[in-house]
Design an enzyme around this catalytic site. Structure first.
Site, short mmCIF file in Angstrom:
data_model
loop_
_atom_site.label_atom_id
_atom_site.label_comp_id
_atom_site.label_asym_id
_atom_site.label_seq_id
_atom_site.Cartn_x
_atom_site.Cartn_y
_atom_site.Cartn_z
N HIS A 162 16.62 3.70 -21.30
CA HIS A 162 16.64 3.46 -19.83
C HIS A 162 18.01 3.24 -19.73
O HIS A 162 18.50 3.37 -18.44
CB HIS A 162 15.55 2.59 -19.31
CG HIS A 162 15.50 2.40 -18.24
ND1 HIS A 162 14.97 3.88 -17.22
CD2 HIS A 162 15.47 1.76 -16.91
CE1 HIS A 162 14.81 3.65 -15.95
NE2 HIS A 162 15.13 2.41 -15.80
N SER A 173 16.09 4.85 -11.80
CA SER A 173 14.81 4.38 -12.13
C SER A 173 13.89 4.49 -10.90
O SER A 173 13.66 5.80 -10.47
CB SER A 173 14.91 2.88 -12.48
OG SER A 173 13.64 2.42 -12.98
#
Length: 263
Positions: free
Chosen positions: A239, A126
Protein backbone atom coordinates in the site's frame (compact mmCIF):
# COMPACT_ATOMS: atom_id res chain seq x y z
CA UNK A 1 -27.05 20.10 -4.84
CA UNK A 2 -26.92 23.02 -2.40
CA UNK A 3 -26.02 26.28 -4.20
CA UNK A 4 -23.78 27.32 -1.28
CA UNK A 5 -21.67 24.15 -1.53
CA UNK A 6 -17.99 25.08 -1.71
CA UNK A 7 -18.55 28.59 -0.33
CA UNK A 8 -15.47 29.68 1.65
CA UNK A 9 -16.28 30.86 5.19
CA UNK A 10 -12.84 31.23 6.74
CA UNK A 11 -9.18 31.18 5.68
CA UNK A 12 -6.23 30.71 8.05
CA UNK A 13 -2.57 30.63 7.05
CA UNK A 14 -0.69 27.43 7.89
CA UNK A 15 3.12 27.00 8.13
CA UNK A 16 4.40 25.47 4.89
CA UNK A 17 7.23 22.95 4.64
CA UNK A 18 8.04 24.37 1.20
CA UNK A 19 9.04 28.05 0.74
CA UNK A 20 7.53 28.03 -2.78
CA UNK A 21 4.11 26.78 -1.66
CA UNK A 22 1.60 28.69 0.47
CA UNK A 23 -0.68 26.63 2.75
CA UNK A 24 -4.05 27.67 4.17
CA UNK A 25 -6.70 25.90 6.23
CA UNK A 26 -10.10 26.63 4.69
CA UNK A 27 -13.53 26.31 6.30
CA UNK A 28 -16.18 25.76 3.61
CA UNK A 29 -19.82 24.74 3.28
CA UNK A 30 -20.93 21.22 2.38
CA UNK A 31 -24.72 20.77 2.47
CA UNK A 32 -25.00 23.23 5.32
CA UNK A 33 -22.10 21.80 7.35
CA UNK A 34 -18.92 23.75 8.06
CA UNK A 35 -16.16 21.42 6.84
CA UNK A 36 -12.41 22.03 6.79
CA UNK A 37 -9.66 21.31 4.31
CA UNK A 38 -6.19 22.42 3.26
CA UNK A 39 -5.34 24.57 0.23
CA UNK A 40 -1.83 24.54 -1.24
CA UNK A 41 -0.87 27.12 -3.88
CA UNK A 42 2.44 27.64 -5.65
CA UNK A 43 3.54 31.20 -4.90
CA UNK A 44 4.36 32.16 -8.49
CA UNK A 45 1.80 34.11 -10.51
CA UNK A 46 -0.44 32.75 -13.24
CA UNK A 47 -3.25 30.29 -13.69
CA UNK A 48 -2.80 26.58 -12.97
CA UNK A 49 -4.82 23.37 -13.07
CA UNK A 50 -6.67 22.43 -9.89
CA UNK A 51 -5.98 19.20 -8.04
CA UNK A 52 -8.60 17.75 -5.69
CA UNK A 53 -6.77 15.51 -3.19
CA UNK A 54 -9.07 12.96 -1.54
CA UNK A 55 -7.43 11.39 1.49
CA UNK A 56 -7.62 7.82 2.65
CA UNK A 57 -8.42 6.34 6.04
CA UNK A 58 -11.05 7.52 8.49
CA UNK A 59 -10.85 9.94 11.43
CA UNK A 60 -7.21 10.22 12.57
CA UNK A 61 -5.99 7.41 10.31
CA UNK A 62 -4.79 8.78 6.97
CA UNK A 63 -5.15 12.47 7.88
CA UNK A 64 -4.17 15.08 5.29
CA UNK A 65 -0.42 15.72 5.57
CA UNK A 66 0.75 19.26 4.73
CA UNK A 67 4.01 17.96 3.20
CA UNK A 68 2.10 15.67 0.83
CA UNK A 69 -0.21 18.46 -0.32
CA UNK A 70 2.76 20.80 -0.82
CA UNK A 71 4.50 18.05 -2.83
CA UNK A 72 1.66 17.96 -5.37
CA UNK A 73 1.44 21.78 -5.43
CA UNK A 74 5.16 21.95 -6.27
CA UNK A 75 4.35 19.91 -9.40
CA UNK A 76 2.40 22.95 -10.63
CA UNK A 77 -1.14 22.51 -9.28
CA UNK A 78 -3.45 24.42 -6.95
CA UNK A 79 -4.32 21.64 -4.51
CA UNK A 80 -7.30 21.38 -2.18
CA UNK A 81 -7.63 18.48 0.27
CA UNK A 82 -10.88 18.20 2.26
CA UNK A 83 -10.55 16.73 5.76
CA UNK A 84 -14.15 15.39 5.45
CA UNK A 85 -16.92 16.20 7.91
CA UNK A 86 -16.37 15.56 11.61
CA UNK A 87 -12.58 15.86 11.31
CA UNK A 88 -10.16 18.46 12.69
CA UNK A 89 -12.87 20.85 13.84
CA UNK A 90 -15.36 20.25 11.00
CA UNK A 91 -19.06 19.75 11.73
CA UNK A 92 -20.98 16.49 11.22
CA UNK A 93 -19.89 12.86 11.26
CA UNK A 94 -17.64 11.12 8.76
CA UNK A 95 -19.49 8.50 6.77
CA UNK A 96 -16.96 6.36 4.81
CA UNK A 97 -18.03 7.12 1.22
CA UNK A 98 -21.65 7.84 2.14
CA UNK A 99 -22.97 11.34 2.89
CA UNK A 100 -19.39 12.60 3.15
CA UNK A 101 -19.07 12.26 -0.64
CA UNK A 102 -20.78 15.67 -0.58
CA UNK A 103 -17.64 17.09 1.08
CA UNK A 104 -15.61 16.02 -1.96
CA UNK A 105 -18.20 17.47 -4.36
CA UNK A 106 -18.30 20.78 -2.46
CA UNK A 107 -14.47 20.81 -2.45
CA UNK A 108 -14.53 20.41 -6.25
CA UNK A 109 -16.84 23.44 -6.46
CA UNK A 110 -14.56 25.39 -4.12
CA UNK A 111 -11.60 24.74 -6.44
CA UNK A 112 -13.72 25.72 -9.44
CA UNK A 113 -14.52 29.06 -7.79
CA UNK A 114 -10.86 30.06 -7.38
CA UNK A 115 -9.84 32.62 -10.04
CA UNK A 116 -6.45 31.02 -10.82
CA UNK A 117 -7.82 27.50 -11.38
CA UNK A 118 -8.19 26.13 -14.91
CA UNK A 119 -9.08 22.44 -15.37
CA UNK A 120 -9.60 20.27 -12.30
CA UNK A 121 -8.05 16.83 -11.75
CA UNK A 122 -9.25 14.42 -9.06
CA UNK A 123 -6.89 12.22 -7.04
CA UNK A 124 -7.83 9.62 -4.45
CA UNK A 125 -5.59 7.48 -2.26
CA UNK A 126 -6.90 4.32 -0.55
CA UNK A 127 -10.44 5.08 0.73
CA UNK A 128 -10.12 8.32 -1.27
CA UNK A 129 -10.15 6.19 -4.43
CA UNK A 130 -13.87 5.49 -4.18
CA UNK A 131 -14.45 9.19 -3.34
CA UNK A 132 -12.52 10.15 -6.50
CA UNK A 133 -14.61 7.82 -8.66
CA UNK A 134 -17.85 9.29 -7.30
CA UNK A 135 -16.54 12.82 -7.86
CA UNK A 136 -15.68 11.96 -11.47
CA UNK A 137 -19.22 10.63 -11.94
CA UNK A 138 -20.71 13.76 -10.37
CA UNK A 139 -18.54 16.11 -12.48
CA UNK A 140 -18.07 14.55 -15.93
CA UNK A 141 -16.12 17.66 -17.00
CA UNK A 142 -13.22 16.76 -14.66
CA UNK A 143 -9.97 16.68 -16.66
CA UNK A 144 -8.75 13.36 -15.20
CA UNK A 145 -9.14 10.91 -12.32
CA UNK A 146 -6.27 9.11 -10.55
CA UNK A 147 -6.85 6.37 -7.99
CA UNK A 148 -3.76 5.14 -6.10
CA UNK A 149 -4.15 2.03 -3.95
CA UNK A 150 -7.81 2.91 -4.23
CA UNK A 151 -10.93 1.19 -2.91
CA UNK A 152 -13.40 0.48 -5.70
CA UNK A 153 -15.78 -2.07 -4.12
CA UNK A 154 -17.12 -1.49 -0.60
CA UNK A 155 -18.32 -5.07 -0.16
CA UNK A 156 -14.83 -6.32 -1.03
CA UNK A 157 -13.39 -3.94 1.59
CA UNK A 158 -15.71 -5.43 4.22
CA UNK A 159 -14.72 -8.98 3.26
CA UNK A 160 -10.97 -8.25 3.21
CA UNK A 161 -10.55 -5.94 6.19
CA UNK A 162 -11.63 -7.71 9.37
CA UNK A 163 -10.24 -4.74 11.33
CA UNK A 164 -12.70 -2.36 9.59
CA UNK A 165 -15.84 -4.48 9.91
CA UNK A 166 -16.99 -3.04 13.20
CA UNK A 167 -16.64 0.53 11.91
CA UNK A 168 -18.36 -0.34 8.61
CA UNK A 169 -21.27 -2.05 10.36
CA UNK A 170 -21.68 1.00 12.60
CA UNK A 171 -21.46 3.55 9.78
CA UNK A 172 -23.36 1.60 7.09
CA UNK A 173 -25.83 0.00 9.47
CA UNK A 174 -24.99 -3.68 9.07
CA UNK A 175 -23.16 -6.27 6.98
CA UNK A 176 -23.18 -6.60 3.17
CA UNK A 177 -25.10 -9.88 3.59
CA UNK A 178 -27.85 -8.09 5.47
CA UNK A 179 -27.85 -4.82 3.49
CA UNK A 180 -26.26 -5.51 0.08
CA UNK A 181 -27.99 -2.46 -1.43
CA UNK A 182 -26.32 -0.10 1.09
CA UNK A 183 -22.87 -1.34 0.10
CA UNK A 184 -23.81 -1.17 -3.58
CA UNK A 185 -24.96 2.45 -3.14
CA UNK A 186 -21.45 3.35 -1.93
CA UNK A 187 -19.70 1.43 -4.72
CA UNK A 188 -19.01 3.56 -7.81
CA UNK A 189 -18.39 0.56 -10.11
CA UNK A 190 -22.10 0.42 -10.95
CA UNK A 191 -22.27 4.06 -12.12
CA UNK A 192 -19.10 4.29 -14.20
CA UNK A 193 -21.03 4.64 -17.46
CA UNK A 194 -21.52 8.31 -16.40
CA UNK A 195 -17.76 8.90 -16.15
CA UNK A 196 -16.16 10.81 -19.02
CA UNK A 197 -12.68 11.66 -17.73
CA UNK A 198 -9.61 9.54 -18.48
CA UNK A 199 -8.64 7.39 -15.49
CA UNK A 200 -5.24 6.28 -14.23
CA UNK A 201 -5.12 3.33 -11.80
CA UNK A 202 -1.96 2.95 -9.65
CA UNK A 203 -1.68 -0.09 -7.39
CA UNK A 204 0.92 -2.15 -5.57
CA UNK A 205 0.30 -5.83 -6.31
CA UNK A 206 1.34 -6.82 -2.75
CA UNK A 207 -1.10 -4.35 -1.15
CA UNK A 208 -2.64 -5.87 2.00
CA UNK A 209 -4.72 -2.80 2.93
CA UNK A 210 -6.60 -2.52 -0.37
CA UNK A 211 -6.02 -5.62 -2.47
CA UNK A 212 -5.10 -5.33 -6.14
CA UNK A 213 -8.46 -7.01 -6.84
CA UNK A 214 -10.02 -3.53 -6.34
CA UNK A 215 -7.87 -2.21 -9.19
CA UNK A 216 -8.67 -5.20 -11.40
CA UNK A 217 -12.43 -4.84 -10.86
CA UNK A 218 -12.22 -1.14 -11.67
CA UNK A 219 -10.06 -1.72 -14.76
CA UNK A 220 -12.32 -4.51 -16.08
CA UNK A 221 -15.47 -2.44 -15.58
CA UNK A 222 -13.96 0.61 -17.31
CA UNK A 223 -12.71 -1.49 -20.24
CA UNK A 224 -16.12 -3.16 -20.61
CA UNK A 225 -17.60 0.35 -20.93
CA UNK A 226 -14.89 1.36 -23.43
CA UNK A 227 -13.64 4.14 -21.15
CA UNK A 228 -10.17 5.68 -21.30
CA UNK A 229 -8.09 3.86 -18.67
CA UNK A 230 -4.37 3.42 -18.01
CA UNK A 231 -2.93 1.12 -15.31
CA UNK A 232 0.38 1.23 -13.50
CA UNK A 233 0.79 -1.95 -11.47
CA UNK A 234 3.86 -2.30 -9.24
CA UNK A 235 4.62 -5.99 -8.63
CA UNK A 236 6.97 -5.49 -5.68
CA UNK A 237 5.10 -2.89 -3.60
CA UNK A 238 2.39 -2.84 -0.93
CA UNK A 239 0.00 0.00 0.00
CA UNK A 240 2.97 2.27 0.67
CA UNK A 241 5.75 2.83 -1.85
CA UNK A 242 9.39 3.57 -0.87
CA UNK A 243 10.08 7.36 -0.72
CA UNK A 244 12.19 7.59 -3.88
CA UNK A 245 9.67 5.57 -5.91
CA UNK A 246 6.82 7.57 -4.39
CA UNK A 247 8.40 10.85 -5.53
CA UNK A 248 8.88 9.52 -9.06
CA UNK A 249 5.28 8.25 -9.26
CA UNK A 250 4.01 11.64 -8.02
CA UNK A 251 6.00 13.35 -10.78
CA UNK A 252 4.86 10.84 -13.42
CA UNK A 253 1.18 10.99 -12.49
CA UNK A 254 1.32 14.81 -12.44
CA UNK A 255 2.72 14.73 -15.98
CA UNK A 256 0.00 12.23 -17.00
CA UNK A 257 -2.68 14.54 -15.56
CA UNK A 258 -1.35 17.58 -17.43
CA UNK A 259 -1.48 15.58 -20.67
CA UNK A 260 -5.22 15.08 -20.09
CA UNK A 261 -5.90 18.80 -19.62
CA UNK A 262 -8.44 20.24 -21.98
CA UNK A 263 -6.45 23.40 -22.72
Amino acid sequence: MNINNGKILEINRFPSPNPNVELKVITYLSNGLKVKGMLAEPIHEGNLDGFLYLRGGIKNVGKVRPARIAQFASEGFIVFAPYYRGNQGGEGNEDFAGEDKEDAYAAYQLLKSLPRVRDIHVFGFSRGGVMALWTGIQFPEAASIVTWGGVSDMTLTYRERKDLRRMMKRVIGGTPDKYPERYKERTALYELDKMEAAILIIHGVKDQNVSVEHAHRLENRLRSLDKSVECWYFEEFTHYFPPAVNRKVVHDLSKWMKNQSKR
